[in-house]
Scaffold this motif. Structure first.
Motif, PDB file in Angstrom:
ATOM      1  N   UNK A  65       8.736  12.603 -44.283  1.00  0.00           N
ATOM      2  CA  UNK A  65       8.755  13.361 -43.037  1.00  0.00           C
ATOM      3  C   UNK A  65       7.566  13.020 -42.161  1.00  0.00           C
ATOM      4  N   UNK A  66       6.388  12.853 -42.766  1.00  0.00           N
ATOM      5  CA  UNK A  66       5.206  12.481 -42.004  1.00  0.00           C
ATOM      6  C   UNK A  66       5.352  11.089 -41.408  1.00  0.00           C
ATOM      7  N   UNK A  67       5.939  10.173 -42.164  1.00  0.00           N
ATOM      8  CA  UNK A  67       6.142   8.822 -41.652  1.00  0.00           C
ATOM      9  C   UNK A  67       7.076   8.825 -40.442  1.00  0.00           C
ATOM     10  N   UNK A  68       8.100   9.673 -40.468  1.00  0.00           N
ATOM     11  CA  UNK A  68       8.989   9.779 -39.309  1.00  0.00           C
ATOM     12  C   UNK A  68       8.237  10.304 -38.093  1.00  0.00           C
ATOM     13  N   UNK A  69       7.309  11.247 -38.313  1.00  0.00           N
ATOM     14  CA  UNK A  69       6.521  11.788 -37.209  1.00  0.00           C
ATOM     15  C   UNK A  69       5.620  10.710 -36.615  1.00  0.00           C
ATOM     16  N   UNK A 102      -6.288   9.625 -46.979  1.00  0.00           N
ATOM     17  CA  UNK A 102      -6.455   9.185 -45.591  1.00  0.00           C
ATOM     18  C   UNK A 102      -6.947   7.747 -45.540  1.00  0.00           C
ATOM     19  N   UNK A 103      -8.009   7.447 -46.274  1.00  0.00           N
ATOM     20  CA  UNK A 103      -8.622   6.119 -46.179  1.00  0.00           C
ATOM     21  C   UNK A 103      -7.763   5.039 -46.818  1.00  0.00           C
ATOM     22  N   UNK A 104      -7.183   5.326 -47.959  1.00  0.00           N
ATOM     23  CA  UNK A 104      -6.329   4.321 -48.610  1.00  0.00           C
ATOM     24  C   UNK A 104      -5.107   4.010 -47.753  1.00  0.00           C
ATOM     25  N   UNK A 105      -4.547   5.035 -47.129  1.00  0.00           N
ATOM     26  CA  UNK A 105      -3.380   4.827 -46.263  1.00  0.00           C
ATOM     27  C   UNK A 105      -3.774   4.028 -45.029  1.00  0.00           C
ATOM     28  N   UNK A 106      -4.925   4.352 -44.456  1.00  0.00           N
ATOM     29  CA  UNK A 106      -5.394   3.621 -43.271  1.00  0.00           C
ATOM     30  C   UNK A 106      -5.632   2.160 -43.599  1.00  0.00           C
ATOM     31  N   UNK A 107      -6.276   1.896 -44.731  1.00  0.00           N
ATOM     32  CA  UNK A 107      -6.593   0.515 -45.099  1.00  0.00           C
ATOM     33  C   UNK A 107      -5.343  -0.299 -45.407  1.00  0.00           C
ATOM     34  N   UNK A 108      -4.285   0.352 -45.852  1.00  0.00           N
ATOM     35  CA  UNK A 108      -3.045  -0.360 -46.191  1.00  0.00           C
ATOM     36  C   UNK A 108      -2.290  -0.818 -44.955  1.00  0.00           C
ATOM     37  N   UNK A 109      -2.556  -0.213 -43.806  1.00  0.00           N
ATOM     38  CA  UNK A 109      -1.870  -0.598 -42.576  1.00  0.00           C
ATOM     39  C   UNK A 109      -0.364  -0.471 -42.691  1.00  0.00           C
ATOM     40  N   UNK A 110       0.403  -1.430 -42.143  1.00  0.00           N
ATOM     41  CA  UNK A 110       1.867  -1.345 -42.204  1.00  0.00           C
ATOM     42  C   UNK A 110       2.411  -1.351 -43.630  1.00  0.00           C
ATOM     43  N   UNK A 111       1.639  -1.889 -44.558  1.00  0.00           N
ATOM     44  CA  UNK A 111       2.104  -1.929 -45.941  1.00  0.00           C
ATOM     45  C   UNK A 111       2.302  -0.559 -46.540  1.00  0.00           C
ATOM     46  N   UNK A 112       1.583   0.457 -46.034  1.00  0.00           N
ATOM     47  CA  UNK A 112       1.738   1.813 -46.561  1.00  0.00           C
ATOM     48  C   UNK A 112       3.154   2.320 -46.320  1.00  0.00           C
ATOM     49  N   UNK A 122      -0.330  11.405 -42.764  1.00  0.00           N
ATOM     50  CA  UNK A 122      -0.068  11.261 -41.335  1.00  0.00           C
ATOM     51  C   UNK A 122      -1.284  10.693 -40.613  1.00  0.00           C
ATOM     52  N   UNK A 123      -2.462  11.281 -40.851  1.00  0.00           N
ATOM     53  CA  UNK A 123      -3.647  10.786 -40.149  1.00  0.00           C
ATOM     54  C   UNK A 123      -4.057   9.408 -40.671  1.00  0.00           C
ATOM     55  N   UNK A 124      -3.825   9.156 -41.960  1.00  0.00           N
ATOM     56  CA  UNK A 124      -4.103   7.827 -42.476  1.00  0.00           C
ATOM     57  C   UNK A 124      -3.216   6.775 -41.839  1.00  0.00           C
ATOM     58  N   UNK A 125      -1.946   7.103 -41.639  1.00  0.00           N
ATOM     59  CA  UNK A 125      -1.028   6.154 -41.007  1.00  0.00           C
ATOM     60  C   UNK A 125      -1.386   5.920 -39.543  1.00  0.00           C
ATOM     61  N   UNK A 126      -1.780   6.987 -38.844  1.00  0.00           N
ATOM     62  CA  UNK A 126      -2.197   6.807 -37.447  1.00  0.00           C
ATOM     63  C   UNK A 126      -3.405   5.880 -37.384  1.00  0.00           C
ATOM     64  N   UNK A 127      -4.360   6.086 -38.288  1.00  0.00           N
ATOM     65  CA  UNK A 127      -5.534   5.202 -38.319  1.00  0.00           C
ATOM     66  C   UNK A 127      -5.143   3.780 -38.699  1.00  0.00           C
TER      67      UNK A 127
END
Length: 312
Positions: A106-110, A77-87, A44-49
């Motif tokens: 579920x986290x992606x929906x949030x 967190x960092x890998x998800x953030x770096x992937x951006x929309x691709x995650x 969740x926090x990686x996606x927000x970043x």
């Protein structure tokens, strides 16, 4: 914190999310061994970043201060953030192989407010019915299990404790409903348990006459997690109710149709919408006439719905 972790899409404020993240990291969330529930939090926090590049460096610094960059939590967190929309794209298209995958959806929906993660959860409900396959082997005498209850005793246990109807001659599982979910989640719907937010896992049923293989553990968990996450999502995501309703006729698998109808009933009944809930359960019986448990529940709801709600 709850506004970020559970309802970020309703009021997306990345700076507030960053403040919550920094506080959680300072309190040690990234340092213990990674528990299952922390995978979705890290995502969740990686996606927000990833959606807000301006907080990516502060997120990294927060992890670095606690020497948590190389921890499993920090890496997610960092890998998800770096992937951006691709995650998100990868998550929505990859196979669902563990219960954590459902938690990530579920986290992606949030984070995004999208209902597509819930559609993927519905997809998971159509996975092979492993308990059904094992029961069919058992009925044919091919299960290879040590001596246990007799065939007739096992059939009685299935019917009385799990509401799964089988016959020995010819060997067949007659119940249409998904046997995995009949075993993993207490059926019929426990509206009082759902309403109070407690566990729906059964605790007082006799063992199955034949156990699923060890390899089935995680696939069963995926399906169970998807079912429970859908019910939770109905109470938190506007528009999901109509989306789930629209998915029922789109699904060819009667097992999936049944689970969606029961999930919708599990949403309606605790809100004292008894007519709607009963109608949904009647639709289940049209697909699976062997579900005497639902027939009994419908009769009780018609007779004294408040008593059912109170667990009497």
């Amino acid at each position: 914190m709850d506004a970020v972790v559970y309802h970020y899409y309703l009021d997306p404020q990345p700076q507030r999310a960053l403040a919550v993240f920094e506080r959680l990291v300072e309190n040690g969330i990234a340092t213990p061994p990674l528990a299952d529930e922390l995978v979705s939090t890290a995502w969740l926090f990686g996606r927000i970043a990833g959606m807000n590049p301006e907080i990516q460096e502060p997120v990294r610094r927060a992890l670095d201060r606690r020497r948590a960059i190389a921890t499993p939590f920090g890496r997610i967190v960092l890998e998800t953030a770096e992937a951006g929309p691709g995650a998100a794209q990868r998550l929505l298209t990859r196979p669902l192989t563990s219960g954590n995958d459902i938690a990530l959806l579920g986290a992606e929906a949030v984070v995004s407010g999208s209902l597509e993660p819930f559609v993927r959860m519905i997809d998971a409900l159509g996975a092979p019915d492993l308990v059904r396959l094992r029961l069919e082997e058992w009925l044919r005498g091919e299960a290879g299990e040590p001596a246990g209850p007799s065939l007739q005793e096992g059939i009685e246990v299935l019917a009385s404790d799990y509401h799964i109807v089988v016959q020995a001659d010819p060997p067949a599982v007659l119940t249409v409903s998904d046997c995995d979910l009949m075993v993993m989640i207490q059926k019929p719907i426990s509206v009082t348990v759902h309403r109070q937010g407690g566990s729906v896992l059964p605790s007082d049923r006799r063992p199955l006459p034949v156990e699923p293989s060890a390899a089935a553990t995680e696939p069963l968990r995926v399906k169970m997690s998807a079912s429970l996450e859908l019910l939770r999502g109905l109470n938190e995501h506007e528009g999901l109710l109509d989306r789930v309703r629209s998915e029922v006729p789109r699904r060819d698998d009667p097992r999936v149709q049944i689970e969606l109808l029961e999930t919708l009933a599990g949403y309606e009944l605790p809100k004292f919408r008894f007519a709607e809930g009963i109608e949904l359960l009647e639709r289940v019986l049209e697909i699976d006439p062997h579900r005497d448990d639902l027939r009994t529940l419908i009769e009780r709801l018609r007779r004294d719905p408040l008593a059912v709600m109170m667990g009497e």
